[in-house]
Design an enzyme around this catalytic site. Structure first.
Site, mmCIF file in Angstrom:
data_model
loop_
_atom_site.group_PDB
_atom_site.id
_atom_site.type_symbol
_atom_site.label_atom_id
_atom_site.label_comp_id
_atom_site.label_asym_id
_atom_site.label_seq_id
_atom_site.Cartn_x
_atom_site.Cartn_y
_atom_site.Cartn_z
ATOM 1 N N ARG A 225 -50.967 0.528 51.678
ATOM 2 C CA ARG A 225 -52.064 0.179 52.572
ATOM 3 C C ARG A 225 -52.160 -1.344 52.632
ATOM 4 N NH1 ARG A 225 -51.717 4.430 54.639
ATOM 5 N NH2 ARG A 225 -53.268 6.082 54.742
ATOM 6 N N HIS A 273 -46.405 0.833 60.846
ATOM 7 C CA HIS A 273 -46.924 2.021 60.141
ATOM 8 C C HIS A 273 -46.100 3.269 60.483
ATOM 9 C CE1 HIS A 273 -50.769 3.709 58.102
ATOM 10 N NE2 HIS A 273 -49.731 4.485 57.846
HETATM 11 P P1 NAP Z 1 -51.123 9.880 45.023
HETATM 12 O O1 NAP Z 1 -50.261 11.063 44.763
HETATM 13 O O2 NAP Z 1 -52.599 10.030 45.011
HETATM 14 O O3 NAP Z 1 -50.700 8.777 43.933
HETATM 15 C C1 NAP Z 1 -51.394 7.597 43.781
HETATM 16 C C2 NAP Z 1 -50.807 6.825 42.613
HETATM 17 O O4 NAP Z 1 -51.497 5.570 42.515
HETATM 18 C C3 NAP Z 1 -50.996 7.535 41.277
HETATM 19 O O5 NAP Z 1 -49.880 7.337 40.448
HETATM 20 C C4 NAP Z 1 -52.218 6.836 40.687
HETATM 21 O O6 NAP Z 1 -52.282 6.837 39.280
HETATM 22 C C5 NAP Z 1 -51.988 5.423 41.181
HETATM 23 N N1 NAP Z 1 -53.256 4.671 41.161
HETATM 24 C C6 NAP Z 1 -54.369 4.875 41.873
HETATM 25 N N2 NAP Z 1 -55.316 3.983 41.539
HETATM 26 C C7 NAP Z 1 -54.770 3.188 40.586
HETATM 27 C C8 NAP Z 1 -55.245 2.091 39.825
HETATM 28 N N3 NAP Z 1 -56.482 1.605 39.962
HETATM 29 N N4 NAP Z 1 -54.402 1.522 38.919
HETATM 30 C C9 NAP Z 1 -53.156 2.007 38.745
HETATM 31 N N5 NAP Z 1 -52.635 3.051 39.431
HETATM 32 C C10 NAP Z 1 -53.443 3.635 40.338
HETATM 33 O O7 NAP Z 1 -50.750 9.191 46.409
HETATM 34 P P2 NAP Z 1 -49.388 9.346 47.265
HETATM 35 O O8 NAP Z 1 -49.360 10.641 47.985
HETATM 36 O O9 NAP Z 1 -48.232 8.992 46.404
HETATM 37 O O10 NAP Z 1 -49.629 8.220 48.387
HETATM 38 C C11 NAP Z 1 -49.822 6.861 48.045
HETATM 39 C C12 NAP Z 1 -50.332 6.101 49.248
HETATM 40 O O11 NAP Z 1 -49.288 5.936 50.205
HETATM 41 C C13 NAP Z 1 -51.420 6.824 50.051
HETATM 42 O O12 NAP Z 1 -52.705 6.647 49.450
HETATM 43 C C14 NAP Z 1 -51.332 6.144 51.390
HETATM 44 O O13 NAP Z 1 -52.194 5.018 51.380
HETATM 45 C C15 NAP Z 1 -49.885 5.658 51.467
HETATM 46 N N6 NAP Z 1 -49.111 6.323 52.542
HETATM 47 C C16 NAP Z 1 -48.564 5.551 53.522
HETATM 48 C C17 NAP Z 1 -47.808 6.135 54.532
HETATM 49 C C18 NAP Z 1 -47.142 5.276 55.602
HETATM 50 O O14 NAP Z 1 -46.601 5.806 56.576
HETATM 51 N N7 NAP Z 1 -47.104 3.974 55.460
HETATM 52 C C19 NAP Z 1 -47.623 7.521 54.562
HETATM 53 C C20 NAP Z 1 -48.194 8.280 53.549
HETATM 54 C C21 NAP Z 1 -48.942 7.673 52.535
HETATM 55 P P3 NAP Z 1 -52.417 8.223 38.461
HETATM 56 O O15 NAP Z 1 -51.080 8.913 38.629
HETATM 57 O O16 NAP Z 1 -52.668 7.795 37.088
HETATM 58 O O17 NAP Z 1 -53.542 8.977 39.112
#
Ligand code: NAP
Length: 310
Positions: A225, A273
């Site tokens: 993001r 994006h």
């Molecule tokens: P997810 O499964 O919720 O994983 C989030 C990860 O971030 C987890 O490992 C979490 O730690 C870690 N995290 C969250 N807050 C943190 C903090 N304060 N300190 C350290 N680590 C932290 O999310 P995901 O499905 O992998 O997706 C990640 C992000 O990618 C989404 O939120 C979205 O913004 C982005 N995205 C972008 C696109 C695009 O087209 N550009 C598409 C899809 C998603 P824990 O494992 O310990 O909970």
């Protein structure tokens, strides 16, 4: 009993999802009306895009869950009218797309492809790139996407590490967590990939101080993001060579305004994006599976923790 499933997203989404959702529900043996409008008190599940007109969930007194069509939930998680469970989208199609996008951009920088693509000036530059095992790639965020991308790069042979909030053990990756772990994760990261959700905790995660922890000339790849990075700090770090290149897919304002300095900076790549999209067929299956779970008393998949914000 016939379930009433409200589809609250834009008209194009409805066009795309109507058939796969209806087919999937029938295949799962669920009898359901899926429509874009109901009397709110009669709705059982809400399939939801945070950009839709529905922002007040109060009248949806019977609804059991909101099933988000997007992976990111930063635009719905703080909605105080939403009291029922919220599930985010974890879609195998989207994960695969992200793996491909991240691998492509990591390989571009690892191999120094730009030198040859843009350097057609008669100079025979025989600079051999290191092998993947000698390239340190670090993922901030080890969730559904960070883990899948990290493991794919580890399979390729890269020296992969990652950082998350809670402690983890992942095959092929060195895992760090917490504040001290972030310093360790960044200190020798040649390529950093941000796949972390936007929360109060993570806004401006990559500020001047953290950018300085990276080795000089490090590459940042951000498909997470936009606000995870302090834009001004990044531009300063690009200008003084601390950061060698930034490949950015997400921004504070999207579309990225035409006069934003990222568009013209020689060491920035802007992609609009497109790192990964929800893929209709697989995403519809995820939504159907969650409704099936809701109806059979099984725990919903991919529930959002409202306190943590993701
Ligand atoms: P997810 O499964 O919720 O994983 C989030 C990860 O971030 C987890 O490992 C979490 O730690 C870690 N995290 C969250 N807050 C943190 C903090 N304060 N300190 C350290 N680590 C932290 O999310 P995901 O499905 O992998 O997706 C990640 C992000 O990618 C989404 O939120 C979205 O913004 C982005 N995205 C972008 C696109 C695009 O087209 N550009 C598409 C899809 C998603 P824990 O494992 O310990 O909970």
């Amino acid at each position: 009993m016939t379930l009433n499933i409200l589809f609250s997203a834009d008209a194009k989404n409805w066009q795309d999802y109507e058939k796969p959702l209806k087919n999937g529900l029938a295949k799962a043996g669920l009898v359901a009306n899926v429509k874009t409008g109901f009397t709110p008190a009669e709705v059982d599940y809400i399939v939801y895009a945070p950009s839709s007109a529905l922002q007040d969930f109060t009248p949806y007194t019977r609804a059991k869950a909101v099933l988000n069509l997007w992976a990111g939930v930063e635009n719905v998680v703080g909605n105080t009218t939403l009291k029922i469970p919220l599930a985010r989208m974890v879609d195998p199609g989207m994960t695969q797309g992200m793996v491909e996008w991240v691998a492509g951009h990591v390989l571009r920088h690892h191999l120094g492809m730009d030198r040859h693509i843009h350097g057609l000036n008669g100079v025979w530059r025989k600079d051999i790139p290191p092998l993947a095992k000698d390239r340190k790639v670090t993922f901030l965020g080890l969730g559904a996407l960070g883990q899948a991308c990290g493991q794919a790069l580890a399979q390729f042979g890269f020296n992969v590490s990652g950082w998350s909030r809670s402690a983890k053990e992942i095959d092929g990756m060195t895992c760090y967590h917490g504040d001290a772990g972030l310093e360790q994760a960044l200190q020798d990261a040649e390529i950093v990939v941000l796949l972390i959700p936007l929360t109060n905790e993570t806004e401006n995660l990559m500020n001047t101080q953290r950018l300085t922890l990276l080795p000089e000339g490090a590459v940042i790849i951000n498909p997470g993001r936009g606000p995870l990075i302090d834009d001004a700090a990044l531009i300063a770090a690009l200008d003084n060579g601390q950061i060698g290149h930034a490949t950015l897919d997400v921004f504070r304002i999207e579309p990225l305004p035409v006069d934003h300095p990222f568009w013209v900076h020689p060491n920035v790549t802007v992609t609009p994006h497109i790192a990964s999209e929800t893929r209709i067929e697989t995403a519809a299956q995820v939504i159907v599976e969650n409704i099936r779970r809701g109806e059979t008393g099984a725990p919903l998949l991919h529930l959002v923790d409202r306190d943590l914000g993701y």
